[in-house]
Design an enzyme around this catalytic site. Structure first.
Site, PDB file in Angstrom:
ATOM      1  N   ARG A 145       0.830  -1.224   0.000  1.00 47.04           N
ATOM      2  CA  ARG A 145       0.000   0.000   0.000  1.00 47.04           C
ATOM      3  C   ARG A 145       0.859   1.267   0.000  1.00 47.04           C
ATOM      4  O   ARG A 145       0.469   2.291   0.575  1.00 47.04           O
ATOM      5  CB  ARG A 145      -0.957   0.032   1.187  1.00 47.04           C
ATOM      6  CG  ARG A 145      -1.733  -1.246   1.415  1.00 47.04           C
ATOM      7  CD  ARG A 145      -2.492  -1.685   0.187  1.00 47.04           C
ATOM      8  NE  ARG A 145      -3.246  -2.908   0.417  1.00 47.04           N
ATOM      9  CZ  ARG A 145      -3.929  -3.536  -0.542  1.00 47.04           C
ATOM     10  NH1 ARG A 145      -3.924  -3.088  -1.771  1.00 47.04           N
ATOM     11  NH2 ARG A 145      -4.596  -4.632  -0.281  1.00 47.04           N
ATOM     12  N   LYS A 264       0.755  -8.668  13.934  1.00 47.66           N
ATOM     13  CA  LYS A 264      -0.501  -8.983  13.244  1.00 47.66           C
ATOM     14  C   LYS A 264      -0.623 -10.499  13.320  1.00 47.66           C
ATOM     15  O   LYS A 264       0.136 -11.215  12.669  1.00 47.66           O
ATOM     16  CB  LYS A 264      -0.422  -8.516  11.794  1.00 47.66           C
ATOM     17  CG  LYS A 264      -1.602  -8.949  10.922  1.00 47.66           C
ATOM     18  CD  LYS A 264      -1.506  -8.343   9.524  1.00 47.66           C
ATOM     19  CE  LYS A 264      -2.617  -8.802   8.609  1.00 47.66           C
ATOM     20  NZ  LYS A 264      -2.544  -8.183   7.265  1.00 47.66           N
ATOM     21  N   GLU A 268      -5.932 -12.270   8.173  1.00 51.03           N
ATOM     22  CA  GLU A 268      -5.628 -12.340   6.742  1.00 51.03           C
ATOM     23  C   GLU A 268      -4.520 -13.350   6.451  1.00 51.03           C
ATOM     24  O   GLU A 268      -3.604 -13.079   5.675  1.00 51.03           O
ATOM     25  CB  GLU A 268      -5.253 -10.952   6.204  1.00 51.03           C
ATOM     26  CG  GLU A 268      -6.367  -9.934   6.374  1.00 51.03           C
ATOM     27  CD  GLU A 268      -6.101  -8.583   5.730  1.00 51.03           C
ATOM     28  OE1 GLU A 268      -4.937  -8.182   5.630  1.00 51.03           O
ATOM     29  OE2 GLU A 268      -7.091  -7.940   5.319  1.00 51.03           O
ATOM     30  N   LYS A 336      -7.598  -0.222  14.525  1.00 52.17           N
ATOM     31  CA  LYS A 336      -7.805   0.720  13.412  1.00 52.17           C
ATOM     32  C   LYS A 336      -8.938   1.683  13.761  1.00 52.17           C
ATOM     33  O   LYS A 336      -9.876   1.302  14.458  1.00 52.17           O
ATOM     34  CB  LYS A 336      -8.148  -0.034  12.130  1.00 52.17           C
ATOM     35  CG  LYS A 336      -6.954  -0.787  11.543  1.00 52.17           C
ATOM     36  CD  LYS A 336      -7.251  -1.329  10.159  1.00 52.17           C
ATOM     37  CE  LYS A 336      -6.050  -2.113   9.635  1.00 52.17           C
ATOM     38  NZ  LYS A 336      -6.224  -2.620   8.274  1.00 52.17           N
ATOM     39  N   ASP A 341     -12.014  -1.153   7.600  1.00 55.49           N
ATOM     40  CA  ASP A 341     -10.621  -1.082   7.146  1.00 55.49           C
ATOM     41  C   ASP A 341     -10.272   0.240   6.483  1.00 55.49           C
ATOM     42  O   ASP A 341     -10.227   0.312   5.253  1.00 55.49           O
ATOM     43  CB  ASP A 341     -10.342  -2.227   6.163  1.00 55.49           C
ATOM     44  CG  ASP A 341      -8.866  -2.341   5.826  1.00 55.49           C
ATOM     45  OD1 ASP A 341      -8.057  -1.689   6.512  1.00 55.49           O
ATOM     46  OD2 ASP A 341      -8.524  -3.075   4.883  1.00 55.49           O
ATOM     47  N   GLU A 363      -4.802   3.091  15.342  1.00 57.01           N
ATOM     48  CA  GLU A 363      -3.967   2.954  14.143  1.00 57.01           C
ATOM     49  C   GLU A 363      -4.663   3.738  13.027  1.00 57.01           C
ATOM     50  O   GLU A 363      -5.790   3.427  12.656  1.00 57.01           O
ATOM     51  CB  GLU A 363      -3.827   1.477  13.754  1.00 57.01           C
ATOM     52  CG  GLU A 363      -3.027   1.255  12.484  1.00 57.01           C
ATOM     53  CD  GLU A 363      -2.844  -0.234  12.138  1.00 57.01           C
ATOM     54  OE1 GLU A 363      -2.601  -1.052  13.049  1.00 57.01           O
ATOM     55  OE2 GLU A 363      -2.961  -0.567  10.940  1.00 57.01           O
ATOM     56  N   GLU A 369      -4.452   4.194   0.848  1.00 57.08           N
ATOM     57  CA  GLU A 369      -4.881   2.953   0.202  1.00 57.08           C
ATOM     58  C   GLU A 369      -6.292   3.076  -0.366  1.00 57.08           C
ATOM     59  O   GLU A 369      -6.572   2.583  -1.455  1.00 57.08           O
ATOM     60  CB  GLU A 369      -4.834   1.807   1.225  1.00 57.08           C
ATOM     61  CG  GLU A 369      -5.466   0.522   0.712  1.00 57.08           C
ATOM     62  CD  GLU A 369      -5.430  -0.629   1.711  1.00 57.08           C
ATOM     63  OE1 GLU A 369      -4.886  -0.458   2.815  1.00 57.08           O
ATOM     64  OE2 GLU A 369      -5.945  -1.702   1.372  1.00 57.08           O
ATOM     65  N   HIS A 497     -16.337   0.231   1.142  1.00 56.52           N
ATOM     66  CA  HIS A 497     -15.665  -0.907   0.515  1.00 56.52           C
ATOM     67  C   HIS A 497     -16.271  -1.361  -0.818  1.00 56.52           C
ATOM     68  O   HIS A 497     -16.483  -2.554  -1.047  1.00 56.52           O
ATOM     69  CB  HIS A 497     -15.575  -2.094   1.475  1.00 56.52           C
ATOM     70  CG  HIS A 497     -14.198  -2.717   1.448  1.00 56.52           C
ATOM     71  ND1 HIS A 497     -13.546  -2.993   0.265  1.00 56.52           N
ATOM     72  CD2 HIS A 497     -13.356  -3.079   2.453  1.00 56.52           C
ATOM     73  CE1 HIS A 497     -12.358  -3.507   0.557  1.00 56.52           C
ATOM     74  NE2 HIS A 497     -12.209  -3.562   1.869  1.00 56.52           N
ATOM     75  N   TRP A 519     -14.736  -9.983   1.095  1.00 54.80           N
ATOM     76  CA  TRP A 519     -13.819  -9.292   0.185  1.00 54.80           C
ATOM     77  C   TRP A 519     -14.534  -8.864  -1.091  1.00 54.80           C
ATOM     78  O   TRP A 519     -13.884  -8.514  -2.074  1.00 54.80           O
ATOM     79  CB  TRP A 519     -12.596 -10.191  -0.126  1.00 54.80           C
ATOM     80  CG  TRP A 519     -11.599 -10.210   0.996  1.00 54.80           C
ATOM     81  CD1 TRP A 519     -11.606  -9.418   2.103  1.00 54.80           C
ATOM     82  CD2 TRP A 519     -10.436 -11.047   1.115  1.00 54.80           C
ATOM     83  NE1 TRP A 519     -10.533  -9.717   2.914  1.00 54.80           N
ATOM     84  CE2 TRP A 519      -9.802 -10.708   2.345  1.00 54.80           C
ATOM     85  CE3 TRP A 519      -9.872 -12.043   0.319  1.00 54.80           C
ATOM     86  CZ2 TRP A 519      -8.626 -11.333   2.782  1.00 54.80           C
ATOM     87  CZ3 TRP A 519      -8.701 -12.664   0.772  1.00 54.80           C
ATOM     88  CH2 TRP A 519      -8.080 -12.313   1.989  1.00 54.80           C
TER      89      TRP A 519
HETATM   90  C1  GCV Z   1      -0.782  -4.998   5.737  1.00 54.43           C
HETATM   91  C2  GCV Z   1      -5.852  -4.182   4.647  1.00 54.43           C
HETATM   92  C3  GCV Z   1      -4.832  -3.945   3.561  1.00 54.43           C
HETATM   93  C4  GCV Z   1      -3.664  -4.897   3.684  1.00 54.43           C
HETATM   94  C5  GCV Z   1      -3.068  -4.751   5.082  1.00 54.43           C
HETATM   95  C6  GCV Z   1      -4.149  -5.044   6.106  1.00 54.43           C
HETATM   96  C7  GCV Z   1      -3.661  -4.858   7.524  1.00 54.43           C
HETATM   97  O1  GCV Z   1      -6.502  -5.400   4.452  1.00 54.43           O
HETATM   98  O2  GCV Z   1      -5.454  -4.061   2.316  1.00 54.43           O
HETATM   99  O3  GCV Z   1      -2.730  -4.577   2.700  1.00 54.43           O
HETATM  100  O4  GCV Z   1      -1.965  -5.593   5.266  1.00 54.43           O
HETATM  101  O5  GCV Z   1      -5.221  -4.178   5.906  1.00 54.43           O
HETATM  102  O6  GCV Z   1      -3.847  -3.764   8.031  1.00 54.43           O
HETATM  103  O7  GCV Z   1      -3.115  -5.774   8.093  1.00 54.43           O
END
Ligand code: GCV
Length: 676
Positions: A145, A264, A268, A336, A341, A363, A369, A497, A519
């Protein structure tokens, strides 16, 4: 003689070249020939920097820097400072060396913004102890990103070759109060902890140290198995615990002031304690125990969502609330700002204000992005201001996100705020000249979370461009309006989104097939003949129940829910009557139209500013605005033409008509592998 002329000409061209306004100097453009008298009662690399910055740039009288433990000064903390005097003579006091450096930058900032006249009486201390950038930089120098070129960190050359940009980076951060950095992507390679990489990390830490910047690393939870050859990375396995303890010892031997780990986990596809039937608490506490002897901390991310789980917006709360109070005291949960997101606009994540027995940090995403990469001008301070000022009602009215995270509401041993960096090796650092303002704004808000966006924009414009009122007034207005403009042409009224798959640049509201439903775009907008929006009230996912009263009632009722969050919380018919008396469909059309018009107006504002801006930066911003104006039309046409297939209503006739065909727009596939 000819030769002399030639030498003079070359020198002149050289000087002009040095002064070229390519954006590399950021907001630090003050002349450096001041020769001020500056004294200090201590010599150290940090204090020496403060002295040098003032000597070369302060255009007033003598400045005395005093490191002191006097009560009225030490209550401001080691980063805080007090200055008093006037232009002709000043005393600056702090209980810490960094405090003196921050004071130096503060004084220079008020000088450059025209506020250092008359009496100067300032007391400052930062809102958060840790003000940290998160770099999503990979070891192969791509940046997840990232839209400003490759990573600043030249891993292959380090530690032997030290780019001058490392120090310039540290200085820029220190000038706005940033005191920490996570060097690598949260999708972390285990290699960062290897004996090959740690000396490279040390080399950077050594350069950043005098500027008061501590280095942190993102760690891969599976490192003990991948790097250490253990059978697994189960946090309850003694050999795994020992591996982390040994690793911590190795790191601190190289970097005695190492900050700690960012993690993390089980998100994901990243490894984590769930892989072994353990919890977030088990995983985080194990790492915290390894770092504890050295005063290191763990920033454990709450960005978790399971494909088979409930409404994605609810999951961080569902997973973390049960653990409130069970984390070690050197852990902070990194959340976040929004529950999905980093969308152009989201309500705040309900964990803020709710987790009361565990420190929580926000965060933010500085890199754009979901806001047009480094092509769109989007000043993010208004978005962060809105977030920080949101009332969580966690302890009754006035429990803003800011208060719930900065230690004023809950007793917190750790306070912090992080921003995902937008910095790369581009000459202007951020890809778009105005994206520098977001780096600046993050630092300033991390220092003082009550600063207004207008003040931040004003400071940044004066230091980065000029204080000329005819430039300042319209360009500041443009900056302050820019975030709402992006929301309007991308996702107004709480839509979210509906981006193109993976790269998240353009619109793709029709996107309905992915490896997991959350997604896709259709998961979020749920448009059909009967209406549009995600029902998060009691009749839907009931995400509203995660907010305190009276917010949950306010959000539950479309009549009281702010329009900006309407389709975030509600699925409503196309003919739903908005507060402004338009139908929902019409208002959606008006919002997109307003977004497009706003960008066209930005183009005009910028063109009119031409005579106040150097040629290079003027043209570069002008070109970016052209792209943004085209993209805004693309977004409007794609979304309205697609949603129109459900609403079956005309775009209000007084509005501009689409200029694209939906079927053509659906065919657009951008090659953006680099940006994933
Ligand atoms: C670093 C979103 C972004 C991912 C990122 C993720 C995160 O999904 O698209 O690129 O990964 O957030 O914050 O862990």
């Amino acid at each position: 003689m000819k030769r002399l002329i030639w030498i003079c000409a070359s020198l002149l061209i050289g000087c002009l070249y040095l002064q070229a306004e390519d954006g590399s100097r950021l907001w630090l453009r003050a002349a450096t020939d001041a020769q001020a008298t500056v004294t200090a009662n201590k010599k150290s690399p940090t204090v020496d920097l403060a002295v040098r910055e003032l000597q070369t740039q302060w255009k007033g009288g003598a400045v005395k820097l005093l490191l002191t433990q006097a009560k009225e000064v030490s209550r401001l903390g080691r980063d805080g400072f007090r200055m008093d005097g006037n232009r002709k003579g000043l005393t600056i006091q702090s209980a810490g060396e960094q405090g003196l450096l921050y004071a130096a930058y503060h004084l220079l900032r008020i000088q450059e913004t025209g506020k250092a006249n008359g009496e100067i009486l300032v007391e400052e201390s930062p809102a958060y102890d840790i003000r940290i950038l998160n770099h999503w930089d990979n070891l192969n120098r791509t940046v997840e990103r990232g839209y400003a070129g490759y990573s600043l960190w030249q891993w292959d050359e380090l530690p032997a070759v030290l780019s001058p940009r490392y120090e310039a980076y540290a200085r820029a951060n220190a000038s706005i109060g940033i005191n920490a950095t996570v060097l690598n992507n949260v999708n972390a390679s285990p290699q960062i902890l290897s004996a090959t990489y740690l000396p490279k990390v040390k080399a950077l830490a050594d350069i950043f140290r005098p500027y008061g910047i501590k280095v942190y690393l993102s760690v891969n939870f599976a490192s003990p198995a991948v790097l250490g050859g253990l059978p697994d990375s189960d946090p309850l396995r003694p050999e795994v615990q020992q591996w982390w303890k040994d690793k911590a010892r190795e790191i601190y031997k190289l970097i005695p002031d190492f900050g700690g780990f960012l993690v993390k986990a089980n998100s994901e596809g990243e490894p984590g304690p769930h892989d072994y039937g353990r919890t977030h608490v088990d995983g985080a506490n194990m790492l915290a125990d390894a770092l504890k002897p050295y005063n290191g901390i763990v920033m454990w991310r709450a960005f978790v969502y399971n494909p088979s789980g409930d409404d994605r917006a609810k999951q961080a709360y569902l997973e973390f609330m049960p653990f409130d109070g069970q984390f070690r005291d050197n852990i902070i949960i990194q959340v976040k700002n929004g529950p999905v997101d980093f969308q152009p606009r989201e309500p705040f994540t309900p964990l803020f204000g709710a987790m009361q027995k565990t420190p929580v940090m926000a965060e933010l995403q500085i890199t754009q992005e979901y806001l047009g990469f480094s092509n769109h001008l989007a000043f993010l301070a208004p978005m962060w201001e809105e977030f920080l000022h949101s009332d969580t009602y966690g302890q009754g009215a006035g429990s803003t996100v800011a208060a719930a995270t900065d230690g004023s509401l809950f007793t917190q041993k750790l306070t912090a705020i992080s921003g995902v960096a937008n910095i790369g090796e581009d000459t202007n650092w951020c890809g778009h000249h105005f994206a520098q303002a977001n780096w600046y704004a993050f630092g300033r808000l991390a220092w003082n979370n009550t600063l207004s966006s207008a003040q931040i924009a004003d400071e940044w414009l004066r230091t980065t461009f000029t204080s000329e009122p005819e430039f300042l007034t319209p360009v500041k207005r443009m900056m302050l309006d820019s975030h709402q403009a992006v929301v309007d042409y991308m996702m107004p009224l709480g839509l979210h989104h509906i981006f193109a798959e993976n790269h998240h640049y353009g619109p793709q509201p029709w996107f309905d097939k992915a490896s997991r439903p959350d997604w896709t775009s259709t998961y979020y907008h749920k448009a059909s003949g009967s209406g549009i929006g995600f029902d998060r009230t009691a009749s839907g996912s009931n995400a509203v129940a995660q907010y305190f009263s009276p917010l949950r009632e306010i959000y539950s009722n479309p009549a009281t829910c702010p329009d900006k969050y309407l389709l975030w919380f509600h699925h409503l018919p196309w003919n739903y009557r908005m507060k402004n008396n338009r139908t929902l469909w019409d208002d959606l059309c008006y919002s997109y139209d307003r977004g497009v018009k706003a960008v066209r107006n930005f183009q005009q504002v910028w063109d009119e500013a031409e005579r106040y801006v150097d040629a290079q930066r003027f043209t570069e911003v002008q070109s970016k605005l052209k792209i943004q104006a085209r993209d805004a039309v693309w977004w409007r046409d794609a979304c309205l033409l697609y949603f129109q297939t459900f609403s079956a209503q005309p775009i209000p006739y007084e509005l501009e008509r689409p200029v694209n065909e939906l079927e053509e727009l659906k065919k657009i596939k951008l090659d953006m592998k680099h940006h994933n």
